[in-house]
Motif scaffolding. Structure first.
Motif, PDB file in Angstrom:
ATOM      1  N   GLU A 185      -6.489   2.036 -10.970  1.00 58.18           N
ATOM      2  CA  GLU A 185      -6.418   0.968  -9.951  1.00 58.18           C
ATOM      3  C   GLU A 185      -5.602  -0.209 -10.478  1.00 58.18           C
ATOM      4  OE1 GLU A 185      -6.968   0.056  -6.631  1.00 58.18           O
ATOM      5  OE2 GLU A 185      -7.119   2.214  -6.664  1.00 58.18           O
TER       6      GLU A 185
ATOM      7  N   ALA B 110      -3.061   7.602 -11.967  1.00 56.74           N
ATOM      8  CA  ALA B 110      -2.818   6.158 -12.114  1.00 56.74           C
ATOM      9  C   ALA B 110      -4.099   5.383 -11.827  1.00 56.74           C
ATOM     10  CB  ALA B 110      -1.708   5.708 -11.165  1.00 56.74           C
TER      11      ALA B 110
ATOM     12  N   GLU C  49       0.838  -1.210   0.000  1.00 61.86           N
ATOM     13  CA  GLU C  49       0.000   0.000   0.000  1.00 61.86           C
ATOM     14  C   GLU C  49       0.866   1.251   0.000  1.00 61.86           C
ATOM     15  OE1 GLU C  49      -3.225   0.492  -0.493  1.00 61.86           O
ATOM     16  OE2 GLU C  49      -3.408  -1.678  -0.767  1.00 61.86           O
TER      17      GLU C  49
ATOM     18  N   ARG D 235       1.362  -2.854  -5.284  1.00 60.46           N
ATOM     19  CA  ARG D 235       0.769  -3.514  -4.116  1.00 60.46           C
ATOM     20  C   ARG D 235       1.239  -4.956  -3.998  1.00 60.46           C
ATOM     21  NH1 ARG D 235      -4.460  -0.629  -5.539  1.00 60.46           N
ATOM     22  NH2 ARG D 235      -4.589   0.987  -3.930  1.00 60.46           N
TER      23      ARG D 235
ATOM     24  N   LEU E  70      -2.015   0.545 -10.083  1.00 59.58           N
ATOM     25  CA  LEU E  70      -1.626   0.532  -8.665  1.00 59.58           C
ATOM     26  C   LEU E  70      -1.537  -0.883  -8.093  1.00 59.58           C
ATOM     27  CD1 LEU E  70      -3.751   3.559  -7.422  1.00 59.58           C
ATOM     28  CD2 LEU E  70      -1.280   3.494  -7.830  1.00 59.58           C
TER      29      LEU E  70
ATOM     30  N   ALA F 148       2.026   1.790  -3.443  1.00 53.57           N
ATOM     31  CA  ALA F 148       0.931   2.318  -4.267  1.00 53.57           C
ATOM     32  C   ALA F 148       0.698   3.802  -3.965  1.00 53.57           C
ATOM     33  CB  ALA F 148      -0.342   1.501  -4.041  1.00 53.57           C
ATOM     34  N   GLU F 149       0.761   4.183  -2.692  1.00 55.65           N
ATOM     35  CA  GLU F 149       0.621   5.600  -2.328  1.00 55.65           C
ATOM     36  C   GLU F 149       1.711   6.440  -2.975  1.00 55.65           C
ATOM     37  OE1 GLU F 149       0.849   5.760   1.932  1.00 55.65           O
ATOM     38  OE2 GLU F 149      -0.964   4.559   2.197  1.00 55.65           O
TER      39      GLU F 149
ATOM     40  N   LEU G 277       3.363   5.795  -5.697  1.00 51.32           N
ATOM     41  CA  LEU G 277       3.106   5.893  -7.126  1.00 51.32           C
ATOM     42  C   LEU G 277       1.977   6.892  -7.396  1.00 51.32           C
ATOM     43  CD1 LEU G 277       3.717   4.996  -9.987  1.00 51.32           C
ATOM     44  CD2 LEU G 277       2.126   3.085  -9.657  1.00 51.32           C
ATOM     45  N   ARG G 278       0.927   6.852  -6.579  1.00 51.78           N
ATOM     46  CA  ARG G 278      -0.194   7.780  -6.767  1.00 51.78           C
ATOM     47  C   ARG G 278       0.269   9.233  -6.576  1.00 51.78           C
ATOM     48  NH1 ARG G 278      -5.500   7.040  -7.327  1.00 51.78           N
ATOM     49  NH2 ARG G 278      -5.565   4.984  -6.386  1.00 51.78           N
TER      50      ARG G 278
END
Length: 190
Positions: free
Chosen positions: A75, A73, A60, A82, A78, A63-64, A66-67
């Motif tokens: 789902e 981006a 997570e 993850r 992402l 993913a954060e 990357l966001r």
């Protein structure tokens, strides 16, 4: 395992499955890491073990990160970060924490931490475990570093993924020292 056999045959293992290293195996790996060359005996390293549900939290965090870099981006995009920490039952974050020293520059301290990580890899191999040192964009991401609790002076040098080799260890390709070693005559080549 014979020391020279270990040095000549250690390989990175990317397909890792359960079980993770036992507590005893992990202790031996860290004891080996702590024997790294360390000019000034500064011990400019620390490690974080990540296993179980903490791997999901690390995914997570990836993913954060990357966001934050790519706000649009999807789902689907992402999902890849993850899943990254789930490729092994255990990860070890390798952290450099250089200290100001009049005779030991920061670069030497980073090299010492790298040697410590290599010692950990060698000790894993010596015990029949699989390991691979992974870096990539998330290893150098400030959001990830902060999420792992690194301080401003610390630097994440990567993650060592640990587990049982799926399908056994591969045989490393034979490399010839003559392809990488030259003798310097003492004369300038300029």
């Amino acid at each position: 395992m014979d020391a020279l056999d270990l040095l000549l045959n250690r390989v990175s293992v990317t397909r890792l499955v359960e079980p993770a290293p036992s507590a005893e195996q992990l202790q031996l790996m860290f004891r080996a890491a702590l024997r790294a060359p360390d000019h000034g005996q500064l011990r400019p390293w620390r490690f974080l073990t990540i296993e179980g549900q903490a791997r999901d939290r690390l995914g997570e965090l990836f993913a954060e990160a990357l966001r934050l870099r790519q706000p649009d981006a999807s789902e689907e995009v992402l999902q890849k970060p993850r899943k990254m920490p789930l490729r092994a039952p255990m990860l070890v974050a390798v952290i450099a924490r250089p200290v100001p020293h009049p005779k030991v520059p920061e670069v030497e301290q980073l090299l010492a931490v790298s040697c410590a990580a290599h010692g950990l890899l060698l000790a894993a191999h010596a015990q029949g475990l699989g390991a691979v040192w992974r870096t990539g964009e998330f290893a150098y991401d400030r959001h990830v570093a902060e999420g792992l609790g690194l301080t401003a002076g610390e630097q994440l040098l990567g993650f060592i993924y640990l587990g049982t080799p799926e399908g056994g260890l591969r045989i490393p390709p034979a490399l010839e020292p003559k392809d990488f070693v030259e003798q310097w005559s003492g004369e300038s080549s300029l």
